[in-house]
Design a protein around this motif. Structure first.
Motif, PDB file in Angstrom:
ATOM      1  N   SER A  18     -19.832 -42.813  22.148  1.00  0.00           N
ATOM      2  CA  SER A  18     -20.546 -42.286  20.991  1.00  0.00           C
ATOM      3  C   SER A  18     -20.787 -40.791  21.161  1.00  0.00           C
ATOM      4  CB  SER A  18     -21.902 -42.979  20.843  1.00  0.00           C
ATOM      5  OG  SER A  18     -21.744 -44.368  20.738  1.00  0.00           O
ATOM      6  N   ALA A  20     -22.870 -37.279  19.005  1.00  0.00           N
ATOM      7  CA  ALA A  20     -23.680 -36.809  17.886  1.00  0.00           C
ATOM      8  C   ALA A  20     -23.620 -35.296  17.809  1.00  0.00           C
ATOM      9  CB  ALA A  20     -25.132 -37.258  18.035  1.00  0.00           C
ATOM     10  N   TRP A  22     -25.257 -31.784  15.743  1.00  0.00           N
ATOM     11  CA  TRP A  22     -26.465 -31.326  15.056  1.00  0.00           C
ATOM     12  C   TRP A  22     -26.174 -30.067  14.248  1.00  0.00           C
ATOM     13  CZ3 TRP A  22     -29.156 -26.704  15.891  1.00  0.00           C
ATOM     14  CH2 TRP A  22     -30.412 -26.624  15.256  1.00  0.00           C
ATOM     15  N   SER A  66     -21.818 -41.899  10.771  1.00  0.00           N
ATOM     16  CA  SER A  66     -23.072 -41.918  10.012  1.00  0.00           C
ATOM     17  C   SER A  66     -23.671 -40.526  10.042  1.00  0.00           C
ATOM     18  CB  SER A  66     -24.055 -42.934  10.596  1.00  0.00           C
ATOM     19  OG  SER A  66     -24.426 -42.563  11.905  1.00  0.00           O
ATOM     20  N   THR A  76     -27.814 -34.522  11.349  1.00  0.00           N
ATOM     21  CA  THR A  76     -26.996 -34.994  12.456  1.00  0.00           C
ATOM     22  C   THR A  76     -25.852 -35.847  11.924  1.00  0.00           C
ATOM     23  OG1 THR A  76     -28.441 -36.904  12.746  1.00  0.00           O
ATOM     24  CG2 THR A  76     -28.865 -34.996  14.139  1.00  0.00           C
ATOM     25  N   LYS A  78     -23.047 -38.620  13.440  1.00  0.00           N
ATOM     26  CA  LYS A  78     -22.768 -39.448  14.601  1.00  0.00           C
ATOM     27  C   LYS A  78     -21.455 -40.195  14.431  1.00  0.00           C
ATOM     28  CE  LYS A  78     -27.668 -40.220  15.628  1.00  0.00           C
ATOM     29  NZ  LYS A  78     -28.760 -41.215  15.758  1.00  0.00           N
ATOM     30  N   GLN A  80     -19.578 -43.499  16.231  1.00  0.00           N
ATOM     31  CA  GLN A  80     -19.776 -44.595  17.172  1.00  0.00           C
ATOM     32  C   GLN A  80     -18.993 -45.818  16.705  1.00  0.00           C
ATOM     33  OE1 GLN A  80     -23.877 -45.875  17.503  1.00  0.00           O
ATOM     34  NE2 GLN A  80     -23.481 -47.159  19.269  1.00  0.00           N
TER      35      GLN A  80
END
Lengths: 114, 112
Positions: A18, A20, A22, A66, A76, A78, A80
């Motif tokens: 995963s 993420a 920002w 997402s 953010t 993401k 995954q």
């Protein structure tokens, strides 16, 4: 005036992991975009926010991607789990109140999935 | 859905020669925006054209918006090494959300 801030600048992960990203847009900009840019191609819109609401996410692979924009400011994105084909630069951009006007881009996050 | 086609994909020029990229939309655009992306960089906004038939100039760069607001061009006179990069056009799709639809870009390469 501060520009669009993104972090991290670079990320290397293994497939199925995963990750993420920002983004902090320019202060006061209501519209925020996440783009995916694969090497040699133009930016592809993943999701567009107006304040904290989603106005277009038709090209977001929702089974693995997402995004959220809490309080209508920073955001953010993401992934995954990540796939090899997700290797790209992820660009965040913002526009003033009205969507469809000039977009100001951050420097992007270069993601490499190995 | 709306498509924006941009040609050519690449253009190799000698320094001092001119450069032109063309953008064609399948539908009428509210406006057309041009961006420049340097190698390894992010897109940077150059200009926005709104009116039918509009022509705008920025030093050696000339931008045109067609009468039908479906096509546009960017012309650079006497290219310099600082012009190297990829030039993108983008236009908001009429209707919901005014999503920017991007062309694939034209890469300007200066021959050594």
């Amino acid at each position: 005036e501060a520009g669009v801030a993104q972090s991290p600048r670079y990320k290397i992960i293994e497939k199925r992991q995963s990750v993420a990203f920002w983004c902090n847009p320019i202060s006061g900009h209501a519209t925020l975009y996440w783009y995916q840019q694969i090497l040699g191609q133009g930016p592809k819109l993943l999701i567009q926010f107006q304040n904290n609401g989603v106005v277009d996410d038709s090209q977001l692979p929702k089974d693995r991607f997402s995004a959220e924009r809490l309080k209508g400011v920073d955001s953010t994105l993401k992934i995954q789990p990540a796939k090899l084909e997700d290797s790209a630069v992820y660009l965040c951009a913002s526009s003033p109140n009205v969507a469809g006007t000039e977009a100001f881009f951050g420097q992007g996050t270069r993601l490499t999935v190995v | 859905g709306q498509q924006v086609m941009q040609i050519p994909q690449y253009q190799h020029v000698q320094e001092g020669e001119d450069f032109t990229t063309y953008c064609n939309s399948s539908t009428t655009l509210s406006n057309i925006q041009w961006y420049k992306q340097r190698p390894g960089g992010h897109p940077v906004f150059l200009i926005q054209l709104v009116k039918s038939g509009e022509v705008k100039k920025q030093k050696r760069l000339t931008f045109q918006f067609g009468e039908a607001k479906k096509n546009s061009s960017l012309h650079i006179t006497a290219t310099q090494t600082t012009d190297v990069g990829t030039y993108f056009c983008a236009g908001p799709e009429k209707g919901s959300n005014y999503q920017l639809i991007w062309g694939a870009g034209t890469k300007l390469i200066i021959k050594p």
